[in-house]
Design a protein around this motif. Structure first.
Motif, short mmCIF file in Angstrom:
data_model
loop_
_atom_site.label_atom_id
_atom_site.label_comp_id
_atom_site.label_asym_id
_atom_site.label_seq_id
_atom_site.Cartn_x
_atom_site.Cartn_y
_atom_site.Cartn_z
N TYR A 18 0.83 -1.20 0.00
CA TYR A 18 0.00 0.00 0.00
C TYR A 18 0.87 1.26 0.00
O TYR A 18 0.57 2.23 -0.70
N ASP A 19 1.95 1.26 0.78
CA ASP A 19 2.85 2.41 0.82
C ASP A 19 3.51 2.64 -0.54
O ASP A 19 3.64 3.78 -0.99
N ALA A 20 3.91 1.55 -1.21
CA ALA A 20 4.50 1.67 -2.54
C ALA A 20 3.48 2.23 -3.53
O ALA A 20 3.81 3.03 -4.40
N PHE A 21 2.23 1.82 -3.38
CA PHE A 21 1.15 2.34 -4.21
C PHE A 21 0.94 3.83 -3.96
O PHE A 21 0.83 4.62 -4.89
N LEU A 22 0.90 4.22 -2.71
CA LEU A 22 0.64 5.62 -2.37
C LEU A 22 1.76 6.56 -2.80
O LEU A 22 1.50 7.73 -3.06
N THR A 23 2.99 6.06 -2.91
CA THR A 23 4.07 6.93 -3.40
C THR A 23 3.88 7.29 -4.86
O THR A 23 4.45 8.27 -5.33
N ASN A 34 -10.97 11.90 3.54
CA ASN A 34 -12.08 11.96 4.49
C ASN A 34 -12.70 10.60 4.78
O ASN A 34 -13.80 10.51 5.29
N TRP A 35 -12.00 9.54 4.43
CA TRP A 35 -12.49 8.19 4.66
C TRP A 35 -12.02 7.70 6.03
O TRP A 35 -10.98 8.14 6.55
N THR A 36 -12.75 6.76 6.58
CA THR A 36 -12.28 6.14 7.81
C THR A 36 -11.16 5.16 7.46
O THR A 36 -11.02 4.73 6.31
N GLN A 37 -10.38 4.81 8.44
CA GLN A 37 -9.27 3.87 8.23
C GLN A 37 -9.78 2.53 7.70
O GLN A 37 -9.16 1.92 6.82
N GLU A 38 -10.91 2.09 8.20
CA GLU A 38 -11.50 0.82 7.75
C GLU A 38 -11.91 0.89 6.28
O GLU A 38 -11.69 -0.05 5.51
N GLU A 39 -12.48 2.01 5.86
CA GLU A 39 -12.88 2.19 4.46
C GLU A 39 -11.67 2.22 3.54
O GLU A 39 -11.68 1.64 2.46
N VAL A 40 -10.61 2.89 4.00
CA VAL A 40 -9.37 2.96 3.21
C VAL A 40 -8.78 1.56 3.04
O VAL A 40 -8.42 1.15 1.94
N GLU A 41 -8.70 0.83 4.14
CA GLU A 41 -8.16 -0.54 4.09
C GLU A 41 -8.98 -1.41 3.14
O GLU A 41 -8.43 -2.17 2.34
N GLN A 42 -10.28 -1.30 3.21
CA GLN A 42 -11.15 -2.10 2.36
C GLN A 42 -10.96 -1.73 0.88
O GLN A 42 -10.91 -2.61 0.02
N ASP A 43 -10.83 -0.44 0.60
CA ASP A 43 -10.63 0.00 -0.78
C ASP A 43 -9.27 -0.46 -1.31
O ASP A 43 -9.16 -0.97 -2.42
N PHE A 44 -8.22 -0.27 -0.51
CA PHE A 44 -6.89 -0.73 -0.92
C PHE A 44 -6.88 -2.23 -1.17
O PHE A 44 -6.26 -2.71 -2.10
N ARG A 45 -7.58 -2.95 -0.31
CA ARG A 45 -7.62 -4.41 -0.45
C ARG A 45 -8.30 -4.82 -1.76
O ARG A 45 -7.85 -5.73 -2.42
N SER A 46 -9.38 -4.13 -2.12
CA SER A 46 -10.05 -4.46 -3.38
C SER A 46 -9.20 -4.08 -4.58
O SER A 46 -9.17 -4.81 -5.58
N ALA A 84 2.29 -2.60 -6.96
CA ALA A 84 1.92 -1.20 -6.74
C ALA A 84 1.57 -0.52 -8.07
O ALA A 84 0.63 0.28 -8.14
N THR A 85 2.31 -0.85 -9.12
CA THR A 85 2.03 -0.27 -10.44
C THR A 85 0.70 -0.76 -10.98
O THR A 85 -0.09 0.02 -11.52
N TYR A 86 0.42 -2.04 -10.80
CA TYR A 86 -0.89 -2.56 -11.22
C TYR A 86 -2.01 -1.98 -10.36
O TYR A 86 -3.13 -1.77 -10.85
N MET A 87 -1.74 -1.70 -9.10
CA MET A 87 -2.74 -1.05 -8.27
C MET A 87 -3.04 0.35 -8.80
O MET A 87 -4.20 0.76 -8.86
N LYS A 88 -2.01 1.05 -9.22
CA LYS A 88 -2.23 2.38 -9.80
C LYS A 88 -3.04 2.27 -11.08
O LYS A 88 -3.93 3.09 -11.33
N ASP A 89 -2.75 1.26 -11.90
CA ASP A 89 -3.55 1.03 -13.12
C ASP A 89 -5.02 0.85 -12.78
O ASP A 89 -5.89 1.42 -13.42
N GLU A 90 -5.28 0.02 -11.78
CA GLU A 90 -6.67 -0.23 -11.39
C GLU A 90 -7.34 1.04 -10.88
O GLU A 90 -8.48 1.32 -11.20
#
Length: 147
Positions: A9-14, A23-35, A73-79
């Motif tokens: 996730y950190d590599a994706f966020l960079t 403005n999302w909750t931590q749980e929402e962010v985790e769920q979105d990153f996971r998907s 992380a690159t494929y996450m950015k693509d998605e």
């Protein structure tokens, strides 16, 4: 225990300049990153380490190297880009307005997505052709004993 999902996730966020999750909750962010990660894993064809996720420890079951993390992380950015480009706000004018002025914007966004997809594909190609930072000796496949 393998690599924590947070490292991917950190590599994706960079790679991101977006504050979509501000403005999302931590749980929402985790769920979105996971998907997003789940969608990205599908594109990684032949990883050398298992990409299976251990739900209990919230990490991969194997230790991934930096290249594998970078590819994910690159494929996450693509998605994420694909999701952002194909939002209803961008697509709706195609169906509503006859004189659609945002077509050029969508074309540019699609071109950006294609560049990112090519980048991920190129990273994967380099990854496949080397083992431990050494090129694979393809001559051994042809039976060349003097390699």
């Amino acid at each position: 225990m393998g690599v924590p999902l947070e490292k991917v996730y950190d590599a994706f966020l960079t790679k991101m300049l977006e504050d979509e999750w501000l403005n999302w909750t931590q749980e929402e962010v985790e769920q979105d990153f996971r998907s997003i990660l789940a969608s990205a894993i599908v594109y990684f064809k032949f990883p050398r380490h298992s990409l299976k996720i251990d739900e209990d420890s919230n990490s991969f079951s194997d230790n991934l190297d930096d290249r594998e993390i970078e590819i994910l992380a690159t494929y996450m950015k693509d998605e994420w880009l694909n999701r952002t480009i194909l939002t209803w706000e961008n697509v709706k004018p195609l169906y509503v307005e006859r004189d659609f002025s945002q077509a050029n914007l969508i074309d540019k966004l699609k071109a950006l997505l294609e560049r990112e997809e090519k980048k991920a594909y190129r990273l994967q190609s380099i990854y496949y052709r080397s083992i431990e930072d050494k090129p694979f000796k393809y001559r051994t496949l042809a039976g060349d004993e003097y390699v």
